[in-house]
Design an enzyme around this catalytic site. Sequence first.
Site, PDB file in Angstrom:
ATOM      1  N   SER A 104     -57.930  48.311  23.474  1.00 13.61           N
ATOM      2  CA  SER A 104     -57.707  47.414  22.336  1.00 13.61           C
ATOM      3  C   SER A 104     -56.598  46.395  22.574  1.00 13.61           C
ATOM      4  O   SER A 104     -55.682  46.627  23.368  1.00 13.61           O
ATOM      5  CB  SER A 104     -57.351  48.282  21.137  1.00 13.61           C
ATOM      6  OG  SER A 104     -56.510  47.601  20.244  1.00 13.61           O
ATOM      7  N   ARG A 144     -54.474  45.639  20.314  1.00 10.30           N
ATOM      8  CA  ARG A 144     -53.474  45.865  19.265  1.00 10.30           C
ATOM      9  C   ARG A 144     -52.046  45.671  19.784  1.00 10.30           C
ATOM     10  O   ARG A 144     -51.579  46.392  20.653  1.00 10.30           O
ATOM     11  CB  ARG A 144     -53.660  47.239  18.618  1.00 10.30           C
ATOM     12  CG  ARG A 144     -53.531  48.408  19.541  1.00 10.30           C
ATOM     13  CD  ARG A 144     -53.955  49.704  18.868  1.00 10.30           C
ATOM     14  NE  ARG A 144     -55.409  49.739  18.700  1.00 10.30           N
ATOM     15  CZ  ARG A 144     -56.130  50.853  18.667  1.00 10.30           C
ATOM     16  NH1 ARG A 144     -55.539  52.021  18.756  1.00 10.30           N
ATOM     17  NH2 ARG A 144     -57.444  50.804  18.522  1.00 10.30           N
TER      18      ARG A 144
HETATM   19  C1  MIC Z   1     -60.808  48.493  18.870  1.00  6.38           C
HETATM   20  O1  MIC Z   1     -62.004  48.397  19.071  1.00  6.38           O
HETATM   21  O2  MIC Z   1     -60.075  49.288  19.471  1.00  6.38           O
HETATM   22  C2  MIC Z   1     -60.170  47.585  17.831  1.00  6.38           C
HETATM   23  C3  MIC Z   1     -59.723  48.428  16.717  1.00  6.38           C
HETATM   24  O3  MIC Z   1     -61.120  46.679  17.348  1.00  6.38           O
HETATM   25  C4  MIC Z   1     -59.030  46.838  18.505  1.00  6.38           C
HETATM   26  C5  MIC Z   1     -58.212  46.061  17.601  1.00  6.38           C
HETATM   27  C6  MIC Z   1     -57.237  46.860  16.828  1.00  6.38           C
HETATM   28  O4  MIC Z   1     -56.675  47.822  17.345  1.00  6.38           O
HETATM   29  O5  MIC Z   1     -57.029  46.501  15.679  1.00  6.38           O
HETATM   30  C7  MIC Z   1     -59.452  45.926  19.660  1.00  6.38           C
HETATM   31  O6  MIC Z   1     -60.476  46.128  20.250  1.00  6.38           O
HETATM   32  O7  MIC Z   1     -58.688  45.016  20.032  1.00  6.38           O
END
Ligand code: MIC
Length: 656
Positions: free
Chosen positions: A547, A549
């Site tokens: 991710s 994030r």
């Molecule tokens: C994911 O698939 O892990 C997410 C949740 O969409 C993340 C984004 C996040 O952590 O909010 C991603 O893929 O970037």
Amino acid sequence: MLKTLTYKILENHLVEGQLRPGEPIGIRIDQTLTQDATGTTAFLLFESMGIGRVKTDLSVSYVDHNMAQFGPENHNDHLYLQTIAACSGVYHSRPGNGICHQVHLERFGKPGATLLGSDSHTPTGGGLGMLAIGAGGLDVVAAMGGGAFYLTSPKVIGVELTGKLKEWVSSKDVILTLLRILTTKGNVGCVVEYFGPGVSTLTVPQRATITNMGAELGVTTSIFPSDSMTQAFLEAQGRADDYQPLNADPNAEYDRVIQINLSHLEPMAACPSSPDNIQPFSEIEGRPIAQVVIGSCTNSSFMDLMIAGEILKGHVVDAGVEFAVAPGSRQVLLMLAQNGMLAELIGSGARILESACGPCIGQGFSPADGVVTLRTFNRNFAGRTGTKGDQCYLVSPETAATSALMGEITDPRKLTELIGLHYPKIKLPTTFFVDDSMIEAPPPPEIAGKITVHRGPTIVVPESPKPLPASLNGQVLLKCGDKITTDHIMPAGPFLKYRSNVPVYSRYVFNCFNEEGQPTFAERALALKQQGIGGVVVGGESYGQGSSREHAALCPMYLGVRAVLAKSIERIHKANLINFAIVPIEFADPSDYDRINVGDALEIPDLLETIKNLDEVRIVNTTGGFEFKGKLTLSSRDRNILLAGGLLNLAKKGVH
Ligand code: MIC
Ligand code: SF4
């Protein structure tokens, strides 16, 4: 020189640097997307940067991740996002309208444009011939403010597609094949570009499955040409004007070429617990399953759900299987409702989940202990389903629906023999049902200026990093091995709702390594911070994969982590670390990893001077009584960000 499509689009958007693989470049961003789980923090940072109104051609804020609404946190975020979008000139896709990548593909994606999204699956847009890249929220915010996006000019891996998929074999099997070849490691700094005669046999939704899950390769993005299939999709979405044909030059020079003959592919699965743990059916067929989910931004298009519906029509799923369907968008759900397929799916025993990320991000539907769950998603990292020790297999909608019927992993090619079903060919609709009433266009500035931004008490403005010390007096807080994902660093599931409250969310940093009765990572880190000692995290290969994030950097920063020392660090996470003034260091000699233990005191004399000028870092392990070398792979912009104490501090000085 004969150009790849990637370099043609980069050339059209280049604002800084030289287009040579490995060189740092800056590109203009036409469109941005944010989603609620990363977007709330991103908009808080947007506000603290004082940007005002976005300067992109188009910016869209989606609400699709945090939808469970246990407690007020999620709804507080939704209201904040709705009001801040209106104030900032941003389109707002309301909860219920669908998963960001699916909706963006349907309603906004444009061949030849650049898209930057605060979600790692933003490359889904590559299915439409756009250069769509995932990044941390702060980088997306900078682009929303009209700043360039900085990246390494990529190597381009050409994937030559020939032949045509056989019946029952799906585009999911194409990306699983590529994951088997390239794995999730070692592809940083590359773009995957598809070409060859097989391309024209794939529809845009099929291409989007491939570019979406291309994120798991760790590449910058993946892209398909824009051709008559692209035109047909855009016309069917009522967006014929957004079409333009785009291709690489014939005989364009790729850094590496991989050939895939679509006619030779077979159904496959990514086995627990990595998207590159690919096995053919001969290895896994017959394993009993207890759960099946069709959904996520990888495989929840209208065509995906139609084929699943055709398989399940008139049958009920096996008594041992809990089955759920999460349509990718409101458009998909409405079309299934209108053509009767929703009734067929409900009739088959499907639990219809809302059009959102849902189980893909551990928001419900966790499997029981010890059972097999089959999902059409893109990630099966350990524990991501919300169940410790989960056994999650990633498969195509065809395989998922077939296996749900049979109660065990079943090759969909056996359906004719098993239930007399011949392959139902699903054609791309000539018209999709278009209803954008859940997408709010931003009001003009004079009205926007009068809107009050809703700020619930669970939304806390994140702290800016403290400047880095001249020399680091650090201590190893954790040693965590290879392939540490951002899900390990900053778990989602039940903690996802704390995304807009860093002090609370930080309590769960590296939660999976916490042990009952022992101080948590957060407690140990804060104790060091109070003593003025910088926390250091030691990792193996591909640290920070998965991710985008930025909380995986923001929260450790809040806890006083100042350096990550790993064998290799993935692209988006590395950029996030830099943005939040955590120094990303790679071992010069990977075997030094074995000489370090948790609790070791590590000193980096002259840290700031090293960041300024050098690529080699001298690290002293005062506990072990030895010295070793680390590598800094940083552009001059990266160095400036670190020296300023993070991107926010640099931007406040008026430099982007
Ligand atoms: C994911 O698939 O892990 C997410 C949740 O969409 C993340 C984004 C996040 O952590 O909010 C991603 O893929 O970037
Ligand atoms: Fe949502 Fe899952 Fe796609 Fe991430 S991968 S955007 S959680 S559906």
